[in-house]
Design an enzyme around this catalytic site. Structure first.
Site: not given
Ligand SMILES: *Cc1c(COP(=O)(O)O)cnc(C)c1O
Length: 494
Positions: A111
């Site tokens: 993120k």
């Molecule tokens: C948010 C997240 C995901 C999923 O990603 P999306 O874009 O919501 O599909 C996968 N792994 C981690 C560690 C995340 O923080």
């Protein structure tokens, strides 16, 4: 000049900066560019560039009303020493695949890749659009978005940030990361409910016209840092391009050689960004969508029916514990040939009956995708076997992807070179990782486990974990899911 339309057809087209500010379109749809622009430089040219320069080339055509100076300023402030490596997103080869490590930012999950730039894109957008109001960021998190957004927005002038998370649905380290968040403009709230409850609550608040009037009267306006914001989506396209061109530069790929990408998926933002990269001209063959036991997307790709009517499973990959993948709406819109009416009809069905079925025509346009899933035991086995074979420790989200990739290869014998999105540091999910490795030994303290993980992996403990070890808890608000709007009002004093 790329303009943005709602996937549900309402309202008039907006500029990129307006879309960043609004987050969600007024009719509840998501903003979608009128076309996906092609890459402006050749892959060989991009191969010679830094992450920051690739970021500029990839993002500029999408963020068409940002000036060169504005965008470069945002990029410079985002991808700096907050990342613990100059390359920002390194690749690690292990067991026949390239792991694209997207966890070298402030909160050690992917993120950060977008949330370190979003606040800058947003303040710039506010200036460009002569906004006087304070921007109030409202976010629902399954664990990682929350902290990354808090870190990005803390003490950013002209903004406030409120984060809702499922009280019993995140890892202890994730929770402590959020509850120790500093910044006078931050509020962290646990809700009694799961991530979907948090997300629905936030959507309801966004849709509350009366509340938004009250906000405006008091000099506030909402925006979203969730992955539906195009200011999240666009920065995520960058690392797919970047990783491809780095492999090209290193001679691991030849010109135009296709790669597969495997993405551990929750809200469908990360994999959608890969699909955008493909549509910009990056030679991506298959997009492998990896789910955990909340396998709504696996079923969707297999059957053409999206059905959220099922029980919600808490897994060791909580950031993927999601039954409504919000960003999928953008793919639905695209495969409906940008028919907003059709998309709206399906989304209405989703909100009334919890499911919808796409047409055969639409299903045919999903050939680029492959859906797979891994259960909890398979995920743990994957962590253990990769460590045994290669000495490389991955987190449970990445392990879901690795496991789905293994199954995909067994099923298809496809030998195309493959990039696996590695979305979190194993230190963020220390307990699950150590359990998978058979080394948790009933130790109650996650930080002690982190020390053991360091001995075992040889990878030093990131500052994101070290720094909260002894930090005081600064937030203690907990509420029912029905009370979310009241909590917001109370915090804003309105
Ligand atoms: C948010 C997240 C995901 C999923 O990603 P999306 O874009 O919501 O599909 C996968 N792994 C981690 C560690 C995340 O923080």
């Amino acid at each position: 000049m790329v303009k943005y339309f709602s996937t549900r057809g309402g309202g008039s087209p907006v500029s990129a900066s307006e879309a960043v500010l609004k987050g969600l379109a007024e009719d509840g749809g998501l903003f979608f560019p009128d076309h996906i622009p092609p890459l402006t430089k050749s892959l060989r040219e991009l191969a010679e560039m830094s992450y920051q320069d690739v970021a500029y080339e990839v993002m500029k055509p999408f963020l068409s009303d940002y000036t060169e100076e504005e965008l470069k300023h945002c990029i410079k402030n985002a991808y700096d020493a907050k990342f613990d490596t100059e390359v920002i997103a390194p690749l690690v080869y292990a067991d026949g695949a390239y792991y694209l490590e997207l966890f070298h930012g402030a909160t050690i999950a992917f993120k950060d890749m977008a949330l370190s730039i979003l606040p800058h894109l947003m303040i710039t957008a506010a200036k460009k659009n002569q906004i006087q109001n304070d921007i109030v960021i409202l976010t629902a998190t399954s664990g990682d978005t929350g902290k990354a957004a808090l870190a990005g927005f803390a003490d950013v002038k002209g903004t406030k940030i409120i984060v809702f998370y499922p009280k019993n649905g995140v890892s202890p380290i994730q929770e402590k990361q959020m509850l120790t968040q500093k910044g006078d403009n931050t509020l962290v709230v646990g809700i009694h409910g799961n991530f979907d409850d948090a997300q629905n609550g936030v959507k309801k608040i966004f849709g509350d016209q009366e509340l938004s009037k009250l906000m405006a009267e008091n000099g506030h306006q909402f925006s979203s840092a969730n992955s539906i914001n195009i200011g999240r989506l666009v920065p995520q396209v960058v690392y797919y391009v970047y990783s491809y061109v780095k492999l090209l530069k290193e001679g691991k790929l030849s010109d135009k050689e296709p790669v597969n990408v495997v993405v551990p998926t929750g809200n469908f933002g990360n994999i959608l960004a890969a699909y955008f990269a493909k549509n910009m001209g990056l030679p991506i063959a298959k997009l492998i969508c990896a789910s955990n036991e909340n396998r709504v997307l696996f079923d969707f790709f297999r059957t053409g029916t999206y059905d959220r009517n099922r029980s919600f499973v808490l897994t060791s990959s909580p950031s993927m514990d999601i039954l409504i993948s919000s960003n999928l709406e953008r793919l639905i819109y695209l495969i409906a040939e940008c028919d907003a009416e059709k998309n709206k009809e399906l989304m209405t069905q989703l909100s009334t009956s919890g499911k919808y079925e796409i047409t055969v025509n639409m299903q045919e346009k999903l050939q680029d995708f492959y859906g797979g899933y891994a259960d909890e035991a398979e995920t743990a086995d994957m962590i253990a076997s990769l460590y045994q074979d290669c000495g490389y420790v991955i987190d449970p989200h990445t392990a879901v992807a690795a496991c789905v990739y293994k199954k995909y290869k067994e099923e298809t014998a496809d030998e195309t070179k493959t990039i696996i999105a590695s979305t979190a540091s194993p230190y963020k999910f220390t307990r699950s990782v150590m359990k998978a490795l058979g080394k948790d030994g009933g130790e109650p303290d996650d930080f002690v486990l982190a020390d053991r993980l360091r001995e075992l992996s040889g990878v030093s403990i990131p500052e994101a974990v070290e720094g909260i070890r002894r930090a005081p808890l600064l937030h203690d608000t907990v509420c029912e899911k029905e009370e979310m709007a009241d909590v917001v009002k109370r915090y804003l004093g309105i």
